[in-house]
Write a protein that holds these residues in place. Sequence first.
Motif, PDB file in Angstrom:
ATOM      1  N   LEU A  14      -3.850   0.727  -5.117  1.00  0.00           N
ATOM      2  CA  LEU A  14      -3.279   0.653  -3.772  1.00  0.00           C
ATOM      3  C   LEU A  14      -3.974   1.636  -2.833  1.00  0.00           C
ATOM      4  O   LEU A  14      -4.262   1.307  -1.672  1.00  0.00           O
ATOM      5  CB  LEU A  14      -1.777   0.947  -3.826  1.00  0.00           C
ATOM      6  N   TYR A  15      -4.259   2.824  -3.334  1.00  0.00           N
ATOM      7  CA  TYR A  15      -4.905   3.825  -2.482  1.00  0.00           C
ATOM      8  C   TYR A  15      -6.341   3.407  -2.136  1.00  0.00           C
ATOM      9  O   TYR A  15      -6.796   3.582  -0.993  1.00  0.00           O
ATOM     10  CB  TYR A  15      -4.907   5.181  -3.184  1.00  0.00           C
ATOM     11  N   ILE A  16      -7.047   2.852  -3.127  1.00  0.00           N
ATOM     12  CA  ILE A  16      -8.409   2.391  -2.841  1.00  0.00           C
ATOM     13  C   ILE A  16      -8.374   1.220  -1.864  1.00  0.00           C
ATOM     14  O   ILE A  16      -9.232   1.096  -0.981  1.00  0.00           O
ATOM     15  CB  ILE A  16      -9.132   1.996  -4.144  1.00  0.00           C
ATOM     16  N   PHE A  17      -7.351   0.365  -2.004  1.00  0.00           N
ATOM     17  CA  PHE A  17      -7.186  -0.726  -1.038  1.00  0.00           C
ATOM     18  C   PHE A  17      -7.001  -0.171   0.371  1.00  0.00           C
ATOM     19  O   PHE A  17      -7.602  -0.679   1.339  1.00  0.00           O
ATOM     20  CB  PHE A  17      -5.986  -1.598  -1.418  1.00  0.00           C
ATOM     21  N   ALA A  18      -6.186   0.836   0.518  1.00  0.00           N
ATOM     22  CA  ALA A  18      -5.949   1.411   1.843  1.00  0.00           C
ATOM     23  C   ALA A  18      -7.247   1.956   2.442  1.00  0.00           C
ATOM     24  O   ALA A  18      -7.511   1.791   3.638  1.00  0.00           O
ATOM     25  CB  ALA A  18      -4.895   2.512   1.761  1.00  0.00           C
ATOM     26  N   LEU A  19      -8.069   2.584   1.606  1.00  0.00           N
ATOM     27  CA  LEU A  19      -9.361   3.075   2.076  1.00  0.00           C
ATOM     28  C   LEU A  19     -10.239   1.919   2.529  1.00  0.00           C
ATOM     29  O   LEU A  19     -10.861   1.969   3.604  1.00  0.00           O
ATOM     30  CB  LEU A  19     -10.045   3.864   0.956  1.00  0.00           C
ATOM     31  N   SER A  20     -10.287   0.861   1.723  1.00  0.00           N
ATOM     32  CA  SER A  20     -11.094  -0.307   2.067  1.00  0.00           C
ATOM     33  C   SER A  20     -10.597  -0.969   3.344  1.00  0.00           C
ATOM     34  O   SER A  20     -11.402  -1.367   4.207  1.00  0.00           O
ATOM     35  CB  SER A  20     -11.072  -1.312   0.908  1.00  0.00           C
ATOM     36  N   ALA A  21      -9.286  -1.089   3.496  1.00  0.00           N
ATOM     37  CA  ALA A  21      -8.732  -1.704   4.701  1.00  0.00           C
ATOM     38  C   ALA A  21      -9.094  -0.894   5.944  1.00  0.00           C
ATOM     39  O   ALA A  21      -9.419  -1.456   6.999  1.00  0.00           O
ATOM     40  CB  ALA A  21      -7.222  -1.840   4.567  1.00  0.00           C
ATOM     41  N   GLY A  22      -9.026   0.441   5.836  1.00  0.00           N
ATOM     42  CA  GLY A  22      -9.398   1.276   6.977  1.00  0.00           C
ATOM     43  C   GLY A  22     -10.858   1.148   7.323  1.00  0.00           C
ATOM     44  O   GLY A  22     -11.237   1.029   8.497  1.00  0.00           O
ATOM     45  N   LEU A  23     -11.720   1.166   6.307  1.00  0.00           N
ATOM     46  CA  LEU A  23     -13.156   0.987   6.554  1.00  0.00           C
ATOM     47  C   LEU A  23     -13.438  -0.360   7.203  1.00  0.00           C
ATOM     48  O   LEU A  23     -14.276  -0.469   8.098  1.00  0.00           O
ATOM     49  CB  LEU A  23     -13.927   1.097   5.236  1.00  0.00           C
ATOM     50  N   GLY A  24     -12.733  -1.396   6.750  1.00  0.00           N
ATOM     51  CA  GLY A  24     -12.952  -2.728   7.299  1.00  0.00           C
ATOM     52  C   GLY A  24     -12.649  -2.807   8.780  1.00  0.00           C
ATOM     53  O   GLY A  24     -13.366  -3.464   9.544  1.00  0.00           O
ATOM     54  N   ILE A  25     -11.597  -2.140   9.211  1.00  0.00           N
ATOM     55  CA  ILE A  25     -11.245  -2.150  10.638  1.00  0.00           C
ATOM     56  C   ILE A  25     -12.344  -1.494  11.458  1.00  0.00           C
ATOM     57  O   ILE A  25     -12.667  -1.956  12.564  1.00  0.00           O
ATOM     58  CB  ILE A  25      -9.897  -1.437  10.844  1.00  0.00           C
ATOM     59  N   THR A  26     -12.941  -0.419  10.948  1.00  0.00           N
ATOM     60  CA  THR A  26     -14.021   0.222  11.696  1.00  0.00           C
ATOM     61  C   THR A  26     -15.258  -0.652  11.769  1.00  0.00           C
ATOM     62  O   THR A  26     -16.139  -0.429  12.598  1.00  0.00           O
ATOM     63  CB  THR A  26     -14.411   1.570  11.065  1.00  0.00           C
ATOM     64  N   HIS A  27     -15.304  -1.641  10.891  1.00  0.00           N
ATOM     65  CA  HIS A  27     -16.456  -2.553  10.890  1.00  0.00           C
ATOM     66  C   HIS A  27     -16.257  -3.701  11.869  1.00  0.00           C
ATOM     67  O   HIS A  27     -17.138  -3.988  12.678  1.00  0.00           O
ATOM     68  CB  HIS A  27     -16.679  -3.099   9.484  1.00  0.00           C
ATOM     69  N   HIS A  28     -15.091  -4.368  11.808  1.00  0.00           N
ATOM     70  CA  HIS A  28     -14.846  -5.514  12.691  1.00  0.00           C
ATOM     71  C   HIS A  28     -13.341  -5.767  12.759  1.00  0.00           C
ATOM     72  O   HIS A  28     -12.666  -5.767  11.735  1.00  0.00           O
ATOM     73  CB  HIS A  28     -15.563  -6.762  12.171  1.00  0.00           C
ATOM     74  N   PRO A  29     -12.812  -6.026  13.973  1.00  0.00           N
ATOM     75  CA  PRO A  29     -11.366  -6.255  14.107  1.00  0.00           C
ATOM     76  C   PRO A  29     -10.871  -7.487  13.370  1.00  0.00           C
ATOM     77  O   PRO A  29      -9.674  -7.620  13.120  1.00  0.00           O
ATOM     78  CB  PRO A  29     -11.165  -6.424  15.628  1.00  0.00           C
ATOM     79  N   LEU A  30     -11.779  -8.421  13.027  1.00  0.00           N
ATOM     80  CA  LEU A  30     -11.362  -9.635  12.341  1.00  0.00           C
ATOM     81  C   LEU A  30     -10.690  -9.328  11.012  1.00  0.00           C
ATOM     82  O   LEU A  30      -9.885 -10.129  10.516  1.00  0.00           O
ATOM     83  CB  LEU A  30     -12.570 -10.552  12.123  1.00  0.00           C
ATOM     84  N   THR A  31     -10.974  -8.160  10.434  1.00  0.00           N
ATOM     85  CA  THR A  31     -10.382  -7.822   9.141  1.00  0.00           C
ATOM     86  C   THR A  31      -8.871  -7.650   9.222  1.00  0.00           C
ATOM     87  O   THR A  31      -8.192  -7.720   8.199  1.00  0.00           O
ATOM     88  CB  THR A  31     -11.012  -6.536   8.581  1.00  0.00           C
ATOM     89  N   VAL A  32      -8.319  -7.443  10.421  1.00  0.00           N
ATOM     90  CA  VAL A  32      -6.874  -7.217  10.531  1.00  0.00           C
ATOM     91  C   VAL A  32      -6.086  -8.487  10.263  1.00  0.00           C
ATOM     92  O   VAL A  32      -4.875  -8.415   9.994  1.00  0.00           O
ATOM     93  CB  VAL A  32      -6.483  -6.659  11.921  1.00  0.00           C
ATOM     94  N   PHE A  33      -6.724  -9.662  10.320  1.00  0.00           N
ATOM     95  CA  PHE A  33      -5.973 -10.898  10.123  1.00  0.00           C
ATOM     96  C   PHE A  33      -5.578 -11.121   8.673  1.00  0.00           C
ATOM     97  O   PHE A  33      -4.819 -12.045   8.380  1.00  0.00           O
ATOM     98  CB  PHE A  33      -6.771 -12.091  10.676  1.00  0.00           C
ATOM     99  N   GLY A  34      -6.058 -10.290   7.778  1.00  0.00           N
ATOM    100  CA  GLY A  34      -5.551 -10.323   6.422  1.00  0.00           C
ATOM    101  C   GLY A  34      -4.333  -9.456   6.225  1.00  0.00           C
ATOM    102  O   GLY A  34      -3.652  -9.556   5.189  1.00  0.00           O
ATOM    103  N   PHE A  35      -3.996  -8.615   7.208  1.00  0.00           N
ATOM    104  CA  PHE A  35      -2.916  -7.650   7.033  1.00  0.00           C
ATOM    105  C   PHE A  35      -1.540  -8.280   6.811  1.00  0.00           C
ATOM    106  O   PHE A  35      -0.745  -7.744   6.034  1.00  0.00           O
ATOM    107  CB  PHE A  35      -2.878  -6.684   8.220  1.00  0.00           C
ATOM    108  N   PRO A  36      -1.181  -9.383   7.494  1.00  0.00           N
ATOM    109  CA  PRO A  36       0.131  -9.990   7.175  1.00  0.00           C
ATOM    110  C   PRO A  36       0.246 -10.356   5.701  1.00  0.00           C
ATOM    111  O   PRO A  36       1.313 -10.157   5.088  1.00  0.00           O
ATOM    112  CB  PRO A  36       0.164 -11.229   8.077  1.00  0.00           C
TER     113      PRO A  36
END
Length: 837
Positions: A198-220
């Motif tokens: 879970l913690y590594i996922f959180a790191l990956s999710a944060g890095l993804g947002i800094t790359h492109h906003p499209l990554t937020v559509f997986g958040f739901p």
Amino acid sequence: MVIGERRAESGERRAARRASNLQSPISNPQSLISNLQPLLLLALPLLYLLTLARSLVLGDPTEYTLVANVLGIAHPPGYAFITLAGKLFQTLIPLGDIPWRMHLLSATSATVAAIFIYGMIRAVAGREPDRFPAGWAALFGALSVGLATDVWQHAIHANPHIITATFLMANLYLLTRWGLSHAGDAGKLTDEGDDRWLYIFALSAGLGITHHPLTVFGFPAYGLFILTVRPGIWRQGRTIVRTLLMALLGLSVWLYFPLRSAMEPVFGPHNMNTLQGFLDHVLARGLTESLPFYSLAEQPLRTLVFWTLMRLQYALPTILLAPLGLLWLWRAGPLRRRLALLYGVAFLANYAFVISLRAQDIMAYLLGPFMLWGMLSGLGLLAVVHAAPSWILSSRWTQSGRWAQSTARVAALLVAVFFLLGPVQQAARNLPHISLRDYDEGRGYVEAVFDYFEGRAERAVLLHDWEHMTPMWYERFVNERWPDPTDVRPEFVSTQQPWVESVYAYLGGGPVYLNGYRSEIVAAGFRLRPRGPFYEVVEPGEESIPPELDELAVSAGEIEVVGYGLPRREVTAGDFVPLVLAMRAPQTPEEYYVPSLALGGVPSGGDKQAIEYTYTTDHHLLTPLWEPEEVIVERFDFALPHDLPAGSYPLSLALKNLSQDELLPLDVELGPLEVRAQPRPPHTDELLANFRQRVGLSMAWAQSGLSLRRGPWQTPLTVQNGDTINLFLQWRSLAQAEESYTVFVHLIDAANRSYQELDYTPLGGAAPTHLWIPKWLPGQRLWDPYRLTIRDDLPPGDYFIEVGLYEMTSGRRLHLADAQGNLVGDRYILGPVVVRE
């Protein structure tokens, strides 16, 4: 005690698996094959390296390479992650040129995405008693994704979109592992799990947002999965704090923007050290016109677009496996049901947003959904290889005992091998067409600028669009090489100072050139002369003949041909051959004249073997607009048929008086043209229309209400004001396009007056023919739907629907060729439409 016993039991199972893996390969060949399965994934990076671009790729790929090299800031949303990752690749990799190292980042990303898919399928099947079929299913899913057309094309040049999709796969894999760590006996969920995932996922999710906003559509999907696996997690303060800290660690990459923006010099915006500047850039607020555009009423047609694009990626059996994999997950216990929810919601959220966009290339944004579909196909194959042995063992014709088990295992293996032929077929189909190994347009353009202008001392200005300015910037900031301003000064044309304003701004200081044809310059009253690979802006009345042209002195009617340029005399069947003609008239003609070429004979000389090109007036200066003695220099390129036999072909020139429908011969030949034959030319006989030997219209349908017509139709389609005509056009790619083409669908009257116009990048922005690189591959078929709603104020009467294509930047239409290759116009009439009161 219970938790300790479970952990001890898990440790025993792991030890047993390790002991099994340590058996001799001879005594356990199944284990040997299972261990070799992941090695087959090496086919992906090998193919990527074989086809990887080695030089600059025009447009955004060069920008990403430049920005990473000089640590600048790219266009919105900035792409902080790819900038820093690209800098690492360019610095640490000791091989290859700088552009190759940046392209390698995409190949690495695509390979990592395939590994995540392989690991995801193996993880989901990890509790199965037999991991042998799981390995084949995982290999199938990973190879299917890695060899998909869209993935492969984005894996061989620098771009952020393949990394965006990789973040989606990484996040899903990490959450899958976290969820599986909560599986107890008999598949029941427990409150205990390995939160490191879970913690590594959180790191990956944060890095993804800094790359492109499209990554937020997986958040739901992510949030829903976490809450359904561990409903009480919101009360676990320590877990929440650690998760947020890891997410913030990933988001800290964004600090690069304000820190770098305040420094000098920097390539990019200088105001990102302010909150307003930062938010404007990372949220891409200036690109809101690309946000969801298509309405709910248009979603069925957008589904057809998605289906078309999906069929370009995977074979039909592979596509049909994905819903089977989702169903298998849903029926396989509470945890897998939650995984089905995770994957399904992640797919739908990304699909719903992207498919509603009218961006120029949503195929790049669909990489994530394409990858997720391929992963689900791997799970579908897992379901099939599990079902096949069960079906065999339950059959009354199957022998019992050990032979029945062997038969079932062989059947499962045969099913897996059968489906693995899908990725093999993908590789065989794509390998001849997907390669940028010999691509050199970016480097070639830079050298053309230096070669053409060096030593001329013209103090010229060369105006650039984005695609061609990026390699010039790379040359300046990375290679520290720039043209002498006494020869030429490259300038970028932006939205703040468009093309016409730029011409007016620079024309007084010396010659002005363009990197390509721009119709708005001609509409403003200027002339555009092709000069080498560029266009020179000249005032009306210019009487000089460009010195690089071969001089002529032939005339017919009111027109004299005074020069020509045919830079390529050795060509291949199917090529688009450039030709420049210089013409003038002693007095302004009152009638309309166009050139007429004949390849292999004399224009309209009775030679049935000759191919004739009688040009239309599209994007050519009409002869009644010529000034007396003005020399008009224009391009009249022509496309050769793909099935043209090899040989030496004379090229003859004539003029045609369109006003009198009269051909005026000229006693001159421009050839010969030496033609090489194509080894496997495409079949074009069944096409409705052949545009420039590049795109064929193979089928067309029109529907309004209960009326359905197949193009071309003769019986009018009857409609009323406010009715909608749904058009379905099927294009077939005949050869890789050199330009990005725009499709036009126009409602015209008998006098060719246009009343309604639909002009889009093919598939409503979903599939450009060329963007940085050729996107359409020879042989591909694409269904392109359009909705033409009849205006309420359209007068009743008789109309026609015309379709065609034109170059996106220049606006020049693609000419049509008949079955013999003759030029026969620049639009195709689908059929008549009657508008009733």
